[in-house]
Design a protein around this motif. Sequence first.
Motif, PDB file in Angstrom:
ATOM      1  N   ILE A  55     -78.275 -39.729 -46.605  1.00  0.00           N
ATOM      2  CA  ILE A  55     -78.094 -39.087 -47.923  1.00  0.00           C
ATOM      3  C   ILE A  55     -78.116 -40.159 -49.005  1.00  0.00           C
ATOM      4  O   ILE A  55     -78.802 -40.017 -50.021  1.00  0.00           O
ATOM      5  CB  ILE A  55     -76.772 -38.282 -48.001  1.00  0.00           C
ATOM      6  CG1 ILE A  55     -76.769 -37.121 -47.016  1.00  0.00           C
ATOM      7  CG2 ILE A  55     -76.540 -37.766 -49.432  1.00  0.00           C
ATOM      8  CD1 ILE A  55     -75.431 -36.387 -46.892  1.00  0.00           C
ATOM      9  N   LEU A  56     -77.384 -41.263 -48.777  1.00  0.00           N
ATOM     10  CA  LEU A  56     -77.311 -42.331 -49.777  1.00  0.00           C
ATOM     11  C   LEU A  56     -78.680 -42.959 -50.018  1.00  0.00           C
ATOM     12  O   LEU A  56     -79.086 -43.158 -51.166  1.00  0.00           O
ATOM     13  CB  LEU A  56     -76.294 -43.395 -49.338  1.00  0.00           C
ATOM     14  CG  LEU A  56     -75.936 -44.454 -50.388  1.00  0.00           C
ATOM     15  CD1 LEU A  56     -75.290 -43.845 -51.625  1.00  0.00           C
ATOM     16  CD2 LEU A  56     -75.001 -45.504 -49.799  1.00  0.00           C
ATOM     17  N   VAL A  57     -79.413 -43.244 -48.962  1.00  0.00           N
ATOM     18  CA  VAL A  57     -80.758 -43.835 -49.103  1.00  0.00           C
ATOM     19  C   VAL A  57     -81.683 -42.851 -49.816  1.00  0.00           C
ATOM     20  O   VAL A  57     -82.407 -43.218 -50.744  1.00  0.00           O
ATOM     21  CB  VAL A  57     -81.355 -44.237 -47.723  1.00  0.00           C
ATOM     22  CG1 VAL A  57     -82.812 -44.649 -47.863  1.00  0.00           C
ATOM     23  CG2 VAL A  57     -80.549 -45.356 -47.105  1.00  0.00           C
ATOM     24  N   SER A  58     -81.647 -41.579 -49.400  1.00  0.00           N
ATOM     25  CA  SER A  58     -82.503 -40.556 -50.012  1.00  0.00           C
ATOM     26  C   SER A  58     -82.178 -40.381 -51.492  1.00  0.00           C
ATOM     27  O   SER A  58     -83.073 -40.237 -52.329  1.00  0.00           O
ATOM     28  CB  SER A  58     -82.338 -39.219 -49.287  1.00  0.00           C
ATOM     29  OG  SER A  58     -82.690 -39.356 -47.938  1.00  0.00           O
ATOM     30  N   LEU A  59     -80.898 -40.403 -51.786  1.00  0.00           N
ATOM     31  CA  LEU A  59     -80.427 -40.277 -53.168  1.00  0.00           C
ATOM     32  C   LEU A  59     -81.039 -41.407 -54.009  1.00  0.00           C
ATOM     33  O   LEU A  59     -81.586 -41.177 -55.088  1.00  0.00           O
ATOM     34  CB  LEU A  59     -78.904 -40.382 -53.132  1.00  0.00           C
ATOM     35  CG  LEU A  59     -78.010 -40.460 -54.342  1.00  0.00           C
ATOM     36  CD1 LEU A  59     -76.585 -40.201 -53.896  1.00  0.00           C
ATOM     37  CD2 LEU A  59     -78.062 -41.793 -55.036  1.00  0.00           C
ATOM     38  N   PHE A  60     -80.978 -42.623 -53.482  1.00  0.00           N
ATOM     39  CA  PHE A  60     -81.505 -43.768 -54.215  1.00  0.00           C
ATOM     40  C   PHE A  60     -83.025 -43.665 -54.341  1.00  0.00           C
ATOM     41  O   PHE A  60     -83.584 -43.918 -55.408  1.00  0.00           O
ATOM     42  CB  PHE A  60     -81.101 -45.077 -53.529  1.00  0.00           C
ATOM     43  CG  PHE A  60     -81.400 -46.286 -54.375  1.00  0.00           C
ATOM     44  CD1 PHE A  60     -80.679 -46.551 -55.525  1.00  0.00           C
ATOM     45  CD2 PHE A  60     -82.419 -47.153 -54.018  1.00  0.00           C
ATOM     46  CE1 PHE A  60     -80.966 -47.657 -56.313  1.00  0.00           C
ATOM     47  CE2 PHE A  60     -82.715 -48.270 -54.804  1.00  0.00           C
ATOM     48  CZ  PHE A  60     -81.975 -48.523 -55.947  1.00  0.00           C
ATOM     49  N   GLN A  61     -83.702 -43.267 -53.245  1.00  0.00           N
ATOM     50  CA  GLN A  61     -85.164 -43.126 -53.280  1.00  0.00           C
ATOM     51  C   GLN A  61     -85.581 -42.088 -54.322  1.00  0.00           C
ATOM     52  O   GLN A  61     -86.517 -42.308 -55.086  1.00  0.00           O
ATOM     53  CB  GLN A  61     -85.691 -42.728 -51.901  1.00  0.00           C
ATOM     54  CG  GLN A  61     -85.647 -43.856 -50.898  1.00  0.00           C
ATOM     55  CD  GLN A  61     -85.917 -43.398 -49.475  1.00  0.00           C
ATOM     56  OE1 GLN A  61     -85.669 -42.248 -49.112  1.00  0.00           O
ATOM     57  NE2 GLN A  61     -86.397 -44.301 -48.635  1.00  0.00           N
ATOM     58  N   LYS A 120     -83.286 -51.090 -47.068  1.00  0.00           N
ATOM     59  CA  LYS A 120     -84.002 -49.864 -47.469  1.00  0.00           C
ATOM     60  C   LYS A 120     -84.000 -49.718 -48.987  1.00  0.00           C
ATOM     61  O   LYS A 120     -84.982 -49.281 -49.592  1.00  0.00           O
ATOM     62  CB  LYS A 120     -83.360 -48.633 -46.815  1.00  0.00           C
ATOM     63  CG  LYS A 120     -83.599 -48.559 -45.324  1.00  0.00           C
ATOM     64  CD  LYS A 120     -82.889 -47.377 -44.702  1.00  0.00           C
ATOM     65  CE  LYS A 120     -83.051 -47.355 -43.192  1.00  0.00           C
ATOM     66  NZ  LYS A 120     -82.237 -46.333 -42.557  1.00  0.00           N
ATOM     67  N   ILE A 121     -82.887 -50.087 -49.610  1.00  0.00           N
ATOM     68  CA  ILE A 121     -82.758 -50.012 -51.065  1.00  0.00           C
ATOM     69  C   ILE A 121     -83.715 -51.008 -51.721  1.00  0.00           C
ATOM     70  O   ILE A 121     -84.384 -50.698 -52.711  1.00  0.00           O
ATOM     71  CB  ILE A 121     -81.282 -50.255 -51.481  1.00  0.00           C
ATOM     72  CG1 ILE A 121     -80.450 -49.022 -51.111  1.00  0.00           C
ATOM     73  CG2 ILE A 121     -81.154 -50.579 -52.969  1.00  0.00           C
ATOM     74  CD1 ILE A 121     -78.967 -49.259 -51.038  1.00  0.00           C
ATOM     75  N   ASN A 122     -83.806 -52.211 -51.135  1.00  0.00           N
ATOM     76  CA  ASN A 122     -84.720 -53.231 -51.674  1.00  0.00           C
ATOM     77  C   ASN A 122     -86.161 -52.775 -51.606  1.00  0.00           C
ATOM     78  O   ASN A 122     -86.963 -53.116 -52.480  1.00  0.00           O
ATOM     79  CB  ASN A 122     -84.537 -54.563 -50.936  1.00  0.00           C
ATOM     80  CG  ASN A 122     -83.268 -55.267 -51.375  1.00  0.00           C
ATOM     81  OD1 ASN A 122     -82.698 -54.969 -52.418  1.00  0.00           O
ATOM     82  ND2 ASN A 122     -82.802 -56.200 -50.567  1.00  0.00           N
ATOM     83  N   GLU A 123     -86.501 -51.982 -50.576  1.00  0.00           N
ATOM     84  CA  GLU A 123     -87.858 -51.422 -50.469  1.00  0.00           C
ATOM     85  C   GLU A 123     -88.159 -50.553 -51.688  1.00  0.00           C
ATOM     86  O   GLU A 123     -89.246 -50.611 -52.250  1.00  0.00           O
ATOM     87  CB  GLU A 123     -87.991 -50.573 -49.195  1.00  0.00           C
ATOM     88  CG  GLU A 123     -88.347 -51.352 -47.957  1.00  0.00           C
ATOM     89  CD  GLU A 123     -89.636 -52.131 -48.070  1.00  0.00           C
ATOM     90  OE1 GLU A 123     -90.680 -51.541 -48.424  1.00  0.00           O
ATOM     91  OE2 GLU A 123     -89.606 -53.350 -47.813  1.00  0.00           O
ATOM     92  N   VAL A 124     -87.188 -49.750 -52.096  1.00  0.00           N
ATOM     93  CA  VAL A 124     -87.356 -48.862 -53.248  1.00  0.00           C
ATOM     94  C   VAL A 124     -87.500 -49.695 -54.521  1.00  0.00           C
ATOM     95  O   VAL A 124     -88.308 -49.389 -55.395  1.00  0.00           O
ATOM     96  CB  VAL A 124     -86.162 -47.882 -53.372  1.00  0.00           C
ATOM     97  CG1 VAL A 124     -86.327 -46.974 -54.578  1.00  0.00           C
ATOM     98  CG2 VAL A 124     -86.018 -47.052 -52.106  1.00  0.00           C
ATOM     99  N   LEU A 125     -86.723 -50.764 -54.615  1.00  0.00           N
ATOM    100  CA  LEU A 125     -86.735 -51.595 -55.825  1.00  0.00           C
ATOM    101  C   LEU A 125     -88.031 -52.373 -56.006  1.00  0.00           C
ATOM    102  O   LEU A 125     -88.327 -52.823 -57.111  1.00  0.00           O
ATOM    103  CB  LEU A 125     -85.548 -52.569 -55.806  1.00  0.00           C
ATOM    104  CG  LEU A 125     -84.185 -51.964 -56.144  1.00  0.00           C
ATOM    105  CD1 LEU A 125     -83.091 -52.997 -55.970  1.00  0.00           C
ATOM    106  CD2 LEU A 125     -84.161 -51.394 -57.560  1.00  0.00           C
ATOM    107  N   LYS A 126     -88.820 -52.519 -54.936  1.00  0.00           N
ATOM    108  CA  LYS A 126     -90.074 -53.272 -55.040  1.00  0.00           C
ATOM    109  C   LYS A 126     -90.963 -52.727 -56.150  1.00  0.00           C
ATOM    110  O   LYS A 126     -91.598 -53.483 -56.864  1.00  0.00           O
ATOM    111  CB  LYS A 126     -90.829 -53.266 -53.704  1.00  0.00           C
ATOM    112  CG  LYS A 126     -90.334 -54.324 -52.753  1.00  0.00           C
ATOM    113  CD  LYS A 126     -91.160 -54.342 -51.473  1.00  0.00           C
ATOM    114  CE  LYS A 126     -90.571 -55.325 -50.467  1.00  0.00           C
ATOM    115  NZ  LYS A 126     -91.165 -55.198 -49.145  1.00  0.00           N
TER     116      LYS A 126
END
Length: 197
Positions: A55-61, A120-126
Amino acid sequence: MNTKINRPKYNQIIDAAVKVIAENGYHASQVSKIAKQAGVADGTIYLYFKNKEDILVSLFQEKMGDFISKIEKAIEKETDAIEKLRLLISMHFNQLAEDHHLAIVTQLELRQSSKELRLKINEVLKGYFIMIDQVVSAGIDQGLFQSDLNNKMVRQMIFGTLDEIVTNWIMKDHKYDLVQQVDEVLELIVNGLAVKN
């Protein structure tokens, strides 16, 4: 997970998770609290997400993906690199100032997560970092910024500055207007990058 089943319900859960995690902290936010806030049965959560971390990863994505997309569209319309940078800073501050819960989750709660989750969060931030690189490259091409800049360091400096200002604003309980910081922050960054005479 098949999120195509019921997109409105998926979004409801994401929005509920932002509120619950912001108010209770990630570790104290049980899936049952998120389900209650979303107005769904506990089991419904598992139709969309594997677990609380998912949920947390999806929320951030979702939220960061939307955030990056909005900024990209806005800065594409600008030709001047300094105006692109102003828009990026302004939209970064505006988005988080408008959603205090999201600001708390992105600035505080995500920092306490596991190494795997941070990757996983860093992947989104790329995507965000690429956008910053493009703005800096435009400034170099336009002769506004120094041509021998260390791109990685510049990106970290810009993102780190914005990130720390938002975190400080949260830690001070939103006592001042975050958006009013835009021009001062822009001036500091531009002065650091500008071609020296």
